[in-house]
Motif scaffolding. Structure first.
Motif, short mmCIF file in Angstrom:
data_model
loop_
_atom_site.label_atom_id
_atom_site.label_comp_id
_atom_site.label_asym_id
_atom_site.label_seq_id
_atom_site.Cartn_x
_atom_site.Cartn_y
_atom_site.Cartn_z
N ASP A 65 0.93 -1.08 0.04
CA ASP A 65 -0.04 -0.08 0.04
C ASP A 65 0.92 1.22 -0.15
O ASP A 65 1.66 1.45 0.80
CB ASP A 65 -0.92 -0.01 1.21
CG ASP A 65 -1.80 1.26 1.10
OD1 ASP A 65 -1.95 1.73 -0.09
OD2 ASP A 65 -2.54 1.33 2.20
N ASP A 66 0.64 2.27 -1.02
CA ASP A 66 1.28 3.42 -0.94
C ASP A 66 0.33 4.49 -0.81
O ASP A 66 0.56 5.71 -1.59
CB ASP A 66 2.11 3.54 -2.48
CG ASP A 66 3.44 2.63 -2.45
OD1 ASP A 66 3.82 2.17 -1.26
OD2 ASP A 66 3.83 2.39 -3.28
N SER A 67 -0.52 4.55 -0.12
CA SER A 67 -1.60 5.52 0.14
C SER A 67 -1.12 6.59 0.94
O SER A 67 0.07 6.60 1.66
CB SER A 67 -2.94 4.88 0.79
OG SER A 67 -2.47 4.43 1.90
N GLY B 176 3.69 1.12 1.95
CA GLY B 176 3.60 -0.24 2.18
C GLY B 176 5.36 -0.78 2.23
O GLY B 176 6.35 -0.05 1.85
N ALA B 177 5.50 -1.92 2.80
CA ALA B 177 6.87 -2.63 3.01
C ALA B 177 7.70 -2.59 1.70
O ALA B 177 8.87 -2.35 1.62
CB ALA B 177 6.66 -3.96 3.62
N ASN B 178 7.12 -2.90 0.50
CA ASN B 178 7.80 -2.97 -0.68
C ASN B 178 8.30 -1.50 -1.29
O ASN B 178 9.68 -1.48 -1.40
CB ASN B 178 6.85 -3.39 -1.85
CG ASN B 178 6.64 -4.81 -1.79
OD1 ASN B 178 7.61 -5.63 -1.54
ND2 ASN B 178 5.32 -5.23 -2.22
N ALA B 179 7.64 -0.53 -0.95
CA ALA B 179 8.10 0.68 -1.04
C ALA B 179 9.48 1.05 -0.39
O ALA B 179 10.33 1.79 -0.68
CB ALA B 179 7.15 1.85 -1.12
N LEU B 180 9.14 0.69 1.04
CA LEU B 180 10.32 1.12 1.97
C LEU B 180 11.35 0.46 1.73
O LEU B 180 12.67 0.92 1.85
CB LEU B 180 9.75 0.68 3.45
CG LEU B 180 8.57 1.55 4.02
CD1 LEU B 180 8.07 1.15 5.31
CD2 LEU B 180 9.27 3.04 3.91
N VAL B 181 11.18 -0.80 1.36
CA VAL B 181 12.56 -1.71 0.93
C VAL B 181 13.22 -1.20 -0.15
O VAL B 181 14.58 -1.14 -0.31
CB VAL B 181 12.00 -3.09 0.82
CG1 VAL B 181 13.42 -3.78 0.43
CG2 VAL B 181 11.65 -3.43 2.14
N ALA C 162 15.70 -9.33 -0.03
CA ALA C 162 14.67 -9.03 0.75
C ALA C 162 13.64 -8.28 -0.28
O ALA C 162 12.20 -8.67 0.06
CB ALA C 162 14.74 -8.21 1.95
N SER C 163 14.11 -7.43 -0.95
CA SER C 163 13.04 -6.73 -1.92
C SER C 163 12.48 -7.75 -3.01
O SER C 163 11.26 -7.74 -3.18
CB SER C 163 13.90 -5.55 -2.48
OG SER C 163 13.02 -5.17 -3.51
N TYR C 164 13.16 -8.70 -3.27
CA TYR C 164 12.51 -9.80 -4.24
C TYR C 164 11.71 -10.48 -3.59
O TYR C 164 10.68 -10.99 -4.10
CB TYR C 164 13.87 -10.30 -4.89
CG TYR C 164 13.56 -11.51 -5.80
CD1 TYR C 164 13.23 -11.49 -7.02
CD2 TYR C 164 13.43 -13.17 -5.22
CE1 TYR C 164 12.66 -12.33 -7.93
CE2 TYR C 164 12.99 -13.93 -6.01
CZ TYR C 164 12.81 -13.65 -7.25
OH TYR C 164 12.25 -14.84 -8.17
N SER C 165 11.95 -10.76 -2.50
CA SER C 165 11.19 -11.74 -1.75
C SER C 165 9.84 -11.09 -1.36
O SER C 165 8.71 -11.69 -1.50
CB SER C 165 11.86 -12.46 -0.23
OG SER C 165 13.14 -13.04 -0.64
N LEU C 166 9.93 -10.08 -0.93
CA LEU C 166 8.72 -9.50 -0.56
C LEU C 166 7.95 -9.13 -1.96
O LEU C 166 6.52 -9.29 -1.76
CB LEU C 166 9.16 -8.07 0.05
CG LEU C 166 9.56 -7.80 1.37
CD1 LEU C 166 9.84 -6.47 1.87
CD2 LEU C 166 8.51 -8.30 2.47
N GLY C 167 8.66 -9.00 -3.01
CA GLY C 167 7.84 -8.97 -4.23
C GLY C 167 7.01 -10.17 -4.43
O GLY C 167 5.98 -10.04 -5.12
#
Length: 578
Positions: free
Chosen positions: A242-244, A249-254, A281-286
């Motif tokens: 979520d980028d509201s 979201g965690a993906n954006a932060l990573v 970690a970025s790949y795994s979260l994706g």
């Protein structure tokens, strides 16, 4: 010259009226004489104890703690093997045996210096000593002893027929037993087959696979919790992607962190490994975000699928209880049921196989029985002639023995019924020996039989006859009251036969007849004084006087002495002719 197998000596303590006695025996003919009640029977009792007979504590002398019997035997290889197998010692072919019989406790047996079971003494003595008394004569009235006598008399061909029959009987009995067991278990197998067929139907309907129960449980858990799963999976997806304006979201932060790490590694290469970790970690979260999206897309409530899974799991549970295995192992259990059931399909074929085996072994048994019957007929005819020839010499010229061999039903000992018949005189009918023979007649028939057996190669150790040639070991015959009911010339003929037997075997005889005693090489007198028995080997003069007393009663007369001299002279002549 080879040393004959024999009893060399006997020592007795506290047995009945014998407080102490030591005797040495010769290889030939020994007689034991004495008045009735003097203690002759105790000698045979002591010997029987050494041969494994059950002792009676009541025979221990009054006031004594125990009775002791010891014997020295010269043995052959067969008897020596029994001793050594029991852990005993054989020294130069000599074995010591002993029996200790306490008045208040169990007896003990010793052989070759070792404590052994009484049965071992019996096995040891079976090849060395054959005791014939009134009990033995009584057994001769029975069919078993008569059959064994015929079989023992038979030669090599006869013995081969016996062995062939014994093997055929063993094989037929085993085949018959197998069929009987099969038929006894037929109903049990039928019930088991019905159970297996029902289980097979259930397995086929369910078609379980190993591990499927665990999968069903997981499916049921998922379908039963769709709303909770959707709520929590959605929350997880929002947290990741979520980028509201409310949250990032965690993906954006990573991703932010990853870009920053890429920059710092350009300035400090030591942070490259950390940068790789952030990139991983970025790949795994994706990947997690993508999989959660797919999961939520496919997550739908399906009441029908849930019901099917619940029903199938219940069926798994029920069937697992029936076959007593874990639900996840039903696939293997199904294969086991089908394998066992498949084996039962061949049940009738197996029964036919067993029946064929019984028929085949039965035919072989019948053939072996017929051959053994033919051999027994031949052997019986030869033995009949031998016995009748001996009976004539035993002053029974009119008595005739005939051995009947009739083919009957197969048994372990053969398919024959063997019976000794006796005709006391020409005008009398042939009757079974058990009905026709008196004690005296039976004694002489027994002696005639034993002499005949001793003259012929045999194989049975149970009765004691062995081949009469220099290549075979000598052994001991013990006769008790073999002269019962006879006297005069018949006694002389009995003495001759015993002397003849003693040419090849050690013969020990308990007798009350001077006519028999005169033929002995050694005479042992048993007397009683003040309640105690005394045993004494007699020198020639003492023996002459003892024979005279046996002839006249208790008085020593000139007539009796002359008669004793005549008997001794007659015995010397007769022995030179043997």
């Amino acid at each position: 010259m080879e040393t004959p197998e024999m009893i060399e000596s006997l020592r007795i303590e506290n047995l009945g009226t014998i407080s102490h006695a030591e005797l040495g025996f010769s290889p030939g003919f020994t007689v034991i004489t004495g008045e009735t009640g003097a203690g002759k029977t105790m000698l045979l009792t002591s010997l029987n104890w050494l041969l494994g007979a059950q002792p009676r504590a009541s025979l221990v002398a009054a006031g004594s703690e125990s009775a002791v019997v010891e014997g020295t035997f010269l043995v052959d290889a067969s008897a020596a093997a029994v001793v050594m197998e029991a852990g005993g010692v054989v020294e130069d072919g000599v074995v010591e045996a002993a029996r200790i019989v306490p008045a208040q406790s169990r007896s003990k047996a010793h052989l070759g210096g070792r404590t052994v079971p009484a049965a071992t003494l019996g096995t040891f003595g079976a090849d060395l000593v054959s005791v014939h008394g009134q009990a033995t004569q009584s057994r001769l009235r029975g069919e078993k002893a008569q059959r064994e006598a015929v079989d023992e008399f038979g030669g090599k061909t006869h013995q081969a027929a016996l062995q062939t029959y014994a093997k055929a009987w063993e094989e037929w009995e085993a085949a018959t037993k197998d069929l009987e067991i099969w038929e006894e278990n037929f109903e049990t197998r039928q019930r088991r087959r019905e159970v297996l067929e029902h289980l097979s139907e259930e397995f086929q309907a369910l078609a379980p696979e190993d591990g499927e129960f665990e999968e069903l449980t997981a499916t049921i858990s998922r379908l039963s919790n769709v709303e909770n799963l959707r709520e929590n999976a959605t929350a997880a997806l929002v947290a990741l992607d979520d980028d509201s304006e409310i949250q990032v979201g965690a993906n954006a932060l990573v991703d932010i962190a990853l870009r920053a790490m890429e920059k710092v590694t350009q300035q400090d290469g030591s942070l490259a490994d950390l940068a790789d970790m952030v990139a991983s970690a970025s790949y795994s979260l994706g990947e997690a975000t993508r999989e959660l999206g797919i999961y939520l897309r496919d997550l739908n409530a399906d009441p029908q699928a849930l019901q099917v899974a619940l029903s199938r799991r219940a069926a798994f549970t029920d069937l697992s209880l029936k076959v007593a295995v874990e639900p996840d192992a039903l696939g293997s259990a199904w294969r086991d049921v089908e394998t066992e059931l498949g084996g039962m399909q061949d049940s009738e074929e197996h029964r036919q196989h067993l029946m064929n085996a019984v028929e085949k072994t039965g035919a072989a048994l019948e053939t072996a029985g017929a051959k053994l019957h033919a051999q027994r007929e031949k052997t019986a005819a030869t033995l009949t002639k031998a016995i009748n020839r001996e009976l004539k010499g035993l002053n029974m010229p009119e008595t005739r023995v005939e051995i009947m061999v009739e083919l009957g039903e197969p048994a372990a000992s053969g398919a024959d019924t063997i019976e000794f018949l006796m005709q006391p005189h020409a005008k009398a009918p042939l009757l079974p020996l058990a009905e026709a023979a008196s004690g005296g007649e039976l004694s002489r028939i027994m002696l005639a039989l034993e002499v005949s057996l001793a003259d012929t190669p045999g194989t049975s150790a149970s009765r004691g006859a062995i081949p009469n040639n220099n290549q075979n070991p000598k052994r001991t015959f013990v006769f008790d009251e073999v002269d019962a009911g006879i006297g005069g010339q018949a006694g002389i003929e009995v003495g001759k036969r015993l002397a003849r037997l003693a040419k090849d075997y050690q013969v020990i005889v308990v007798t009350h007849l001077a006519q028999v005693a005169a033929f002995a090489n050694l005479q042992i007198q048993v007397s009683k004084s003040k309640g105690e028995s005394q045993l004494e080997p007699l020198n020639p003069e003492a023996r002459r006087e003892e024979l005279a007393r046996m002839i006249s009663g208790s008085q020593l007369t000139d007539t009796a002495l002359r008669h004793a001299d005549e008997l001794l002279a007659q015995a010397d002549v007769a022995q030179s002719e043997v």
